[in-house]
Design an enzyme around this catalytic site. Structure first.
Site, PDB file in Angstrom:
ATOM      1  CE  LYS A  63     -79.871  98.104 -57.043  1.00 35.41           C
ATOM      2  NZ  LYS A  63     -80.283  96.880 -56.475  1.00 35.41           N
ATOM      3  CE  LYS A  89     -82.368  95.188 -58.153  1.00 35.13           C
ATOM      4  NZ  LYS A  89     -82.493  94.374 -56.934  1.00 35.13           N
TER       5      LYS A  89
HETATM    6  C1  PBG Z   1     -81.145  92.526 -54.145  1.00 35.55           C
HETATM    7  C2  PBG Z   1     -80.330  93.739 -54.402  1.00 35.55           C
HETATM    8  C3  PBG Z   1     -79.279  93.930 -55.326  1.00 35.55           C
HETATM    9  C4  PBG Z   1     -78.788  95.223 -55.098  1.00 35.55           C
HETATM   10  C5  PBG Z   1     -79.548  95.765 -54.077  1.00 35.55           C
HETATM   11  N1  PBG Z   1     -80.502  94.848 -53.678  1.00 35.55           N
HETATM   12  C6  PBG Z   1     -78.631  93.008 -56.261  1.00 35.55           C
HETATM   13  C7  PBG Z   1     -79.268  92.522 -57.472  1.00 35.55           C
HETATM   14  O1  PBG Z   1     -80.368  92.861 -57.862  1.00 35.55           O
HETATM   15  O2  PBG Z   1     -78.597  91.678 -58.069  1.00 35.55           O
HETATM   16  C8  PBG Z   1     -77.626  95.855 -55.818  1.00 35.55           C
HETATM   17  C9  PBG Z   1     -76.966  96.997 -55.122  1.00 35.55           C
HETATM   18  C10 PBG Z   1     -75.641  97.370 -55.633  1.00 35.55           C
HETATM   19  O3  PBG Z   1     -75.183  96.935 -56.699  1.00 35.55           O
HETATM   20  O4  PBG Z   1     -74.992  98.174 -54.946  1.00 35.55           O
HETATM   21  N2  PBG Z   1     -82.011  92.123 -55.131  1.00 35.55           N
END
Ligand code: PBG
Length: 334
Positions: free
Chosen positions: A260, A207
């Site tokens: 992601k 991520k």
């Molecule tokens: C929680 C999380 C996030 C997303 C999914 N789970 C936000 C972040 O890390 O700030 C983002 C998903 C999206 O942008 O569609 N940590």
């Protein structure tokens, strides 16, 4: 093997009509590989559209159940649930996350009671529960008030409790998204100890700290109040680290590994596909969705065509599963 083109190759032969084109494709999208993200908030009969994500709503749990019944009809097999808490429910430590009767647990129970057969995935993180919006318990790393980072190991213990609560409430898969080192192992052993050794984990293993999450933070009301997430999410300039992260999570027991965001990181997805044998997921995140929506609303892009093209790109790069706010629209087209 001689891969040179035969002298009389005419590659256009197989492009001559729609039937021929359909026959020879390498990748096919199917509704069963799409995962629908949903945002739940307290109340009844609530459907509040997220301004930066047209077509995406914050729903009360009764509305979640209604939406899932329709989604199931479309052939979707799974959804992932995010909680939107009221400001007064949030505190410094994200205590509400540890409450076995919280919004997420009650929604899971309601969904299961309604007889919906879709797999319920829960996002496991603290940013939706903390007053500061960071993904765990904070610790100071400097003098200024914003010189803080998330304390890794203290957060792990809390993630483990949260995971067991979700499991007890009926989750079919747990998806830790906070990028804490050792999260998968901590969650795996807690689940195993409480009799949930068959419950799979889909790790947000890779991520990146991305500006594409902006609209999600509106939707989940979870933007960090100060600072950013760069001390725990990955730096987009690093490629090989993705393999370290993914391998570490597989070793700790991750059943599915996620990359992601999706479209800006297709190279990473392919790299993992070539190196690992676990199923891979890609997340077409909020900013990717919002970009397509915005351009389509201006009449600059053909929304359905771009949606299918981007989802196909993720599949082609190696995604077995795709989390997308377009899951319903795509399923309808398929
Ligand atoms: C929680 C999380 C996030 C997303 C999914 N789970 C936000 C972040 O890390 O700030 C983002 C998903 C999206 O942008 O569609 N940590």
């Amino acid at each position: 093997m001689n891969r040179a083109l035969p002298r009389f190759a005419r590659l256009r032969r197989l492009r001559g009509n729609a039937a021929l084109r359909d026959m020879v494709v390498d990748v096919r999208l199917h509704p069963s590989s799409l995962i629908l993200p949903l945002f739940v908030r307290e109340g009844r009969g609530i459907r509040r559209e997220v301004s930066s994500m047209p077509g995406v709503f914050q729903l009360s749990s009764d509305e979640v159940v209604k939406d899932l019944k329709k989604a199931e009809q479309l052939g979707l097999k799974a959804f992932i649930l995010f909680g939107v808490l009221e400001r007064h429910e949030k505190d410094h430590a994200g205590s509400a996350a540890l409450d076995a009767r919280n919004l997420i647990c009650r929604t899971l129970q309601a969904v299961k009671k309604s007889g919906i057969g879709m797999a319920a995935i829960t996002d496991l993180c603290f940013c939706e529960y903390t007053s500061h919006g960071h993904c765990g318990v904070l610790m100071k790393v400097g003098k200024r008030s914003r010189d803080v980072t998330v304390e890794n190991d203290a957060t792990l213990k809390r993630l483990a409790t949260q995971a067991v609560n979700h499991a007890r409430a009926g989750a079919d898969m747990i998806a830790p998204s906070g990028m804490m080192d050792g999260a998968v192992a901590a969650i795996r052993s807690a689940l195993d100890a409480k009799g949930f050794s068959n419950l799979p984990i889909m790790s947000y293993a890779v991520k990146y700290a991305s500006s594409f999450y902006g609209p999600f933070r509106d939707a989940a009301e979870s933007a960090p109040a100060f600072g950013d997430r760069r001390s725990y999410q990955m730096d987009g300039r690093r490629r090989r680290e993705a393999l370290l992260e993914a391998r570490a999570d597989v070793e700790q027991g991750a059943d599915v590994v996620m990359v992601k965001p999706g479209l800006p990181y297709l190279d990473i997805l392919r790299e993992l596909k070539n190196a690992l044998d676990v199923p891979l997921a890609a997340y077409q995140v909020s900013g990717e969705y919002a970009m397509i929506k915005a351009a389509a609303q201006k009449g600059w892009l053909d929304e359905k065509a771009v949606m299918m093209e981007t989802l196909t790109a993720m599949k082609r790069a190696g995604a077995d599963l795709i989390l997308t706010y377009y899951a319903r629209e795509a399923a309808r087209m398929l």
